[in-house]
Design a protein around this motif. Structure first.
Motif: not given
Length: 342
Positions: A96-102, A108-111, A124-130, A137-144
């Motif tokens: 359950n992804l919150p808005s921009a926050s730690p 993204f960086e851990y889980f 329904g999540v507008e992902l940033s370029d980063d 980089r993690l070689r994770r195929p992604l569909v939005g």
């Protein structure tokens, strides 16, 4: 605990043959495969996901990121994704992804980095370029699902065109005094859904050469939000419209409840149209544009699994725009003709 050796012994085959039969990798005859599967079922042997992963290179697990769980659209998409994954033998882990926050950064960086997923579905999540770059980089195929994301196959409806069609339906019935009640423009959902639906409404009104000053009111995209706004807008007969385009079916249902309490007849005194295809739309006889969230979830799963077999280039963006369909019920009609006094 049963082992692959026990299965092989009961089926009278070598361990390597039993492993090939249960993993689906490598040739075994159909008769041998059925014998091995029957033996495994008899002794209750279940293939270890970790062992299967070593053989196939797949974890049979998909990560799903989503901003809301309790809202109708997201719940429908999520249930469809889960069903489609289970049919294909895949597991699902939900974030359950919150808005921009730690907290969001940690997802993204851990889980997503620590857990071994075959791919990720973003709902329904507008992902940033980063964030997109990190998943690549993690070689994770992604569909939005929900809107365009750079370098990602996405599935969505055209919110502007859908809102314009809803408004044009009211115009075609002869309405000229039309309001739009939708989401707050300063509190956007990802992919600017609120402003896109307002833009579609304004485009239809301008094409009909109709004024749009004071033609928009904002509320939460919920039944209570529509009800409260309906009590406010419809309670004053001096500014009461003949028709309302609601940005969601839940707003529209709230408006219909408010109109009934105020003694306003739907549709002879007020026409109401929404967007979604909510299951309650039929109960309230609501005219709506259906967007089929379950279809969107299933298509996302099929796209992701296809991408595992034939990866798409990281810089290739592809959008699947799904059509919405107008379902006409008894919440819309031509406006009542004005009374003429002798």
């Amino acid at each position: 605990m049963s082992t692959i050796a026990d299965v092989a012994r009961l089926a009278s085959v070598a361990k390597a043959t039993a492993s090939r039969a249960l993993s689906g990798k490598g040739y075994v005859s159909e008769e041998t495969r059925e014998r091995v599967v029957s033996a495994a079922r008899t002794i209750g042997y279940v293939v270890s996901p970790n062992a299967a992963s070593l053989v196939t290179g797949r974890t049979k697990s998909v990560g799903v990121i989503i901003p809301y769980i309790s809202r109708w659209f997201f719940a429908e998409v999520l249930e469809s994704i889960e069903q489609a994954l289970l049919e294909q033998g895949y597991d699902m882990t939900l974030y359950n992804l919150p808005s921009a926050s730690p907290e969001r950064d940690r997802v993204f960086e851990y889980f997503l980095a620590r857990k071994r997923f075959d791919g990720v579905i973003s709902v329904g999540v507008e992902l940033s370029d980063d964030e997109v770059d990190h998943l690549h980089r993690l070689r994770r195929p992604l569909v939005g699902i929900g809107g365009a994301i750079r370098g990602v196959h996405t599935i969505a409806i055209d919110d502007v065109a859908t809102a314009r069609l809803a408004t044009e339906h009211l115009l075609s019935l002869g309405h000229r005094d039309i309001l739009h009640i939708g989401g707050n423009q300063d509190e956007q959902m990802d992919f600017a859904v609120h402003s896109k639906r307002l833009s579609g409404f304004l485009a239809a009104m301008h094409a009909a050469d109709l004024p749009t000053n004071d033609a928009f009111y904002a509320c939460e995209l919920t039944v209570p939000g529509g009800y409260e706004m309906g009590r406010s807008v419809l309670g004053d007969p001096r500014r009461r419209p003949t028709a309302i385009f609601a940005a969601s079916d839940e707003i529209a249902i709230g408006l219909i409840v408010a109109a009934r309490e105020l003694g306003i007849l739907v549709p002879s005194e007020l026409s109401v149209i929404g967007i979604d295809g909510h299951p309650y739309a039929e109960m309230f006889r609501l005219t709506t544009l259906e967007q089929h969230p379950r279809r969107q979830g299933r298509l996302a799963v099929m796209s992701l699994l296809a991408n595992l077999d034939i990866p798409t280039p990281e810089d290739a963006s592809e959008s699947t725009v799904l059509a919405t369909n107008l379902v006409m019920r008894s919440s819309t009609s031509a406006p009542r003709a004005p009374l003429h006094h002798a």
